[in-house]
Design a protein around this motif. Structure first.
Motif, PDB file in Angstrom:
ATOM      1  N   GLY A  52     -12.006  -5.783  -2.931  1.00 41.28           N
ATOM      2  CA  GLY A  52     -10.999  -4.962  -3.575  1.00 41.28           C
ATOM      3  C   GLY A  52     -11.487  -4.436  -4.912  1.00 41.28           C
ATOM      4  N   LYS A  53     -10.588  -3.769  -5.610  1.00 43.07           N
ATOM      5  CA  LYS A  53     -10.940  -3.150  -6.885  1.00 43.07           C
ATOM      6  C   LYS A  53     -10.557  -4.039  -8.059  1.00 43.07           C
ATOM      7  CE  LYS A  53      -9.879   1.629  -5.599  1.00 43.07           C
ATOM      8  NZ  LYS A  53      -8.932   2.689  -5.956  1.00 43.07           N
ATOM      9  N   TYR A  91      -1.733  -5.213  -0.804  1.00 44.18           N
ATOM     10  CA  TYR A  91      -2.794  -4.304  -0.388  1.00 44.18           C
ATOM     11  C   TYR A  91      -2.894  -3.173  -1.400  1.00 44.18           C
ATOM     12  CZ  TYR A  91      -2.514  -6.594   4.158  1.00 44.18           C
ATOM     13  OH  TYR A  91      -2.530  -7.527   5.166  1.00 44.18           O
ATOM     14  N   ASP A  92      -4.082  -2.588  -1.500  1.00 46.09           N
ATOM     15  CA  ASP A  92      -4.184  -1.376  -2.313  1.00 46.09           C
ATOM     16  C   ASP A  92      -4.027  -0.176  -1.392  1.00 46.09           C
ATOM     17  OD1 ASP A  92      -6.700  -0.854  -1.136  1.00 46.09           O
ATOM     18  OD2 ASP A  92      -7.809  -1.596  -2.849  1.00 46.09           O
ATOM     19  N   GLU A  93      -4.082   1.008  -1.946  1.00 48.93           N
ATOM     20  CA  GLU A  93      -3.851   2.226  -1.166  1.00 48.93           C
ATOM     21  C   GLU A  93      -4.922   2.481  -0.107  1.00 48.93           C
ATOM     22  OE1 GLU A  93      -3.598   4.792  -4.561  1.00 48.93           O
ATOM     23  OE2 GLU A  93      -1.398   4.788  -4.479  1.00 48.93           O
ATOM     24  N   ARG A  94      -6.073   1.852  -0.260  1.00 46.98           N
ATOM     25  CA  ARG A  94      -7.153   2.018   0.717  1.00 46.98           C
ATOM     26  C   ARG A  94      -7.130   0.937   1.792  1.00 46.98           C
ATOM     27  NH1 ARG A  94     -12.532   4.288  -1.205  1.00 46.98           N
ATOM     28  NH2 ARG A  94     -11.766   6.367  -1.613  1.00 46.98           N
ATOM     29  N   GLY A  95      -6.190  -0.012   1.679  1.00 46.76           N
ATOM     30  CA  GLY A  95      -6.045  -1.041   2.701  1.00 46.76           C
ATOM     31  C   GLY A  95      -6.727  -2.362   2.391  1.00 46.76           C
ATOM     32  N   ALA A  96      -7.343  -2.484   1.220  1.00 51.49           N
ATOM     33  CA  ALA A  96      -7.974  -3.758   0.860  1.00 51.49           C
ATOM     34  C   ALA A  96      -6.878  -4.798   0.605  1.00 51.49           C
ATOM     35  CB  ALA A  96      -8.836  -3.599  -0.377  1.00 51.49           C
ATOM     36  N   LYS A  97      -7.086  -6.002   1.106  1.00 55.41           N
ATOM     37  CA  LYS A  97      -6.099  -7.072   0.997  1.00 55.41           C
ATOM     38  C   LYS A  97      -6.378  -7.935  -0.228  1.00 55.41           C
ATOM     39  CE  LYS A  97      -4.049 -10.784   3.736  1.00 55.41           C
ATOM     40  NZ  LYS A  97      -4.155 -11.531   4.998  1.00 55.41           N
TER      41      LYS A  97
END
Length: 114
Positions: A52-53, A91-97
């Motif tokens: 994730g970020k 989740y973030d907007e890119r789908g990372a959990k």
């Protein structure tokens, strides 16, 4: 065709879960506040390595440390999708959990004084 005059409820995304306080939990053995703080510090220091970020991890940390209303604003502003109302799964907007353990969300019921 949608109505030109229809409006969404201000500041509410009907698909987004609202944040609630985490449910009480019990650690496997009583721990001190110092031990709990150390566990939390270790988690937040290593969290970006789980994927994730970093910006999302930073926003989640700020949300966890804030009151519920401010936490909701932080989560909404960062574009975080809340799966569990207690922020344990997001989740973030890119789908990372982003999985958050109980010990960063609240204190255990069996905490002991130092």
């Amino acid at each position: 065709m949608g109505c030109v005059g229809s409006k969404a409820v201000k500041g509410v995304d009907r698909n987004q879960k609202r944040i609630k306080r985490p449910k009480p939990w019990k650690h496997t053995e009583p721990i001190t506040r110092t031990q709990l703080k150390q566990m939390r510090d270790e988690f937040w220091d290593t969290a970006p390595h789980y994927g994730g970020k970093k910006e999302i991890w930073d926003a989640l940390k700020a949300a966890v440390e804030a009151d519920v209303n401010l936490a909701q604003v932080i989560v909404d502003s960062a574009g975080i999708i809340v799966q569990s109302e207690d922020l344990s799964i997001c989740y973030d907007e890119r789908g990372a959990k982003y999985d958050l353990p109980k010990y960063v969300l609240s204190e255990p019921t069996n905490i002991k004084e130092n």
